[in-house]
Design an enzyme around this catalytic site. Structure first.
Site: not given
Ligand code: NAP
Length: 253
Positions: A150, A137
């Site tokens: 985080y 991130s």
């Molecule tokens: N979107 C952004 O702005 C952003 C920015 C920087 C980095 N990121 C990174 O990108 C990645 C994806 O983020 P996102 O924004 O797409 O998040 P999201 O919309 O919350 O999706 C997260 C996914 O991970 C699963 N997950 C979460 N905790 C889990 C656990 N303990 N065990 C198994 N599965 C789990 C969730 O399903 P369940 O909740 O059902 O488990 C979901 O499928 C992450 O690593 C995040 O840190 C995102």
């Protein structure tokens, strides 16, 4: 020219039920890969052909069972691993207000989950000279007290990734990191809304100054991952690819 086909490749994408993970699943499927994904909560809208395994990667046991079931499904091999799953919440009162259990949970879900899954699948990846991408991130480049837990976990993920990339390169396994900026997803939208509410600003203000003119969408990240796991990137390992619309230009990497 090397093509970017993933035909015949076996891939595991963690957290592929929504957001960035779902876009990565779709990208790898479109390239011809067979894809397994996982989350804590099953969903009924996964693309056809994706194999779903329920697991909580916030625990080492969850990672162990996911790895075993993935290898069973693929007959023992694996070519691509994308450690994408993470979760967490903002604490607008700052780092000192974050409870102990949240620090531990951030370490487990945003850092150790990738370590646990990778360790358990490494023998299979070594066999096939596979490719790993860890999703970090851009919060590691910035200072956001509300996300200190985080940010610390993702910083650890980046250092671990650099170390493991060096260790695995002589054995033919590549490991790269993709660093997303602000991307519209269910998980991150809530965090940005909480931060905006606490600051008394509209949520749009958080992405308004993005140099390339918009906030990110999940496919922006999936395209970068699709490239890094393909043979087009066969001489690339140990890198961090920042995909943030230019938002972190000028901040130290
Ligand atoms: N979107 C952004 O702005 C952003 C920015 C920087 C980095 N990121 C990174 O990108 C990645 C994806 O983020 P996102 O924004 O797409 O998040 P999201 O919309 O919350 O999706 C997260 C996914 O991970 C699963 N997950 C979460 N905790 C889990 C656990 N303990 N065990 C198994 N599965 C789990 C969730 O399903 P369940 O909740 O059902 O488990 C979901 O499928 C992450 O690593 C995040 O840190 C995102």
């Amino acid at each position: 020219m090397v093509n970017n086909s993933l035909q015949g490749k076996r891939a595991l994408v963690t957290g592929g039920t929504r957001g960035i993970g779902a876009a990565i699943v779709a990208k790898l499927l479109a390239g011809g890969a067979s894809v397994v994904t996982t989350s804590r909560t099953p969903v009924d809208n996964l693309p056809e052909g994706v194999h779903y395994i329920q697991a909580d990667l916030g625990t080492a046991d969850g990672a162990t069972s996911l790895a075993a079931e993935t290898l069973q499904y693929f007959g023992g091999g694996l070519d691509i691993l994308v450690n994408n799953a993470a979760s967490g919440q903002a604490h607008p009162k700052g780092a000192a207000s974050i409870p102990d259990e949240e620090w531990q949970s951030a370490l487990n879900t945003s850092y150790l989950s990738a370590v646990w899954v990778t360790s358990r699948l490494l023998p299979a990846l070594l066999d096939g000279k596979g490719a790993i991408v860890n999703i970090s991130s851009a919060v590691t480049l910035d200072v956001v007290p509300a996300l200190a837990h985080y940010a610390g976990a993702k910083a650890a993920l980046e250092k671990y990734s650099q170390t493991l990339a060096a260790e695995l390169a002589p054995q033919g396994v590549r490991l790269n990191v993709v660093i997303p900026g602000n991307v519209a997803t269910p998980g991150a939208d809530k965090i940005r809304q909480d931060l905006a509410d606490a600051a008394g600003i509209p949520v749009e203000a958080i992405t308004a100054g993005t140099p390339l003119g918009r906030g990110g969408i999940p496919t922006d990240i999936a395209e970068a991952v699709g490239f890094l796991v393909s043979d087009q990137a066969q001489w690339i390992t140990g890198t961090q690819l920042l995909v943030d619309g230019g938002a972190s230009v000028g901040l130290a990497a």
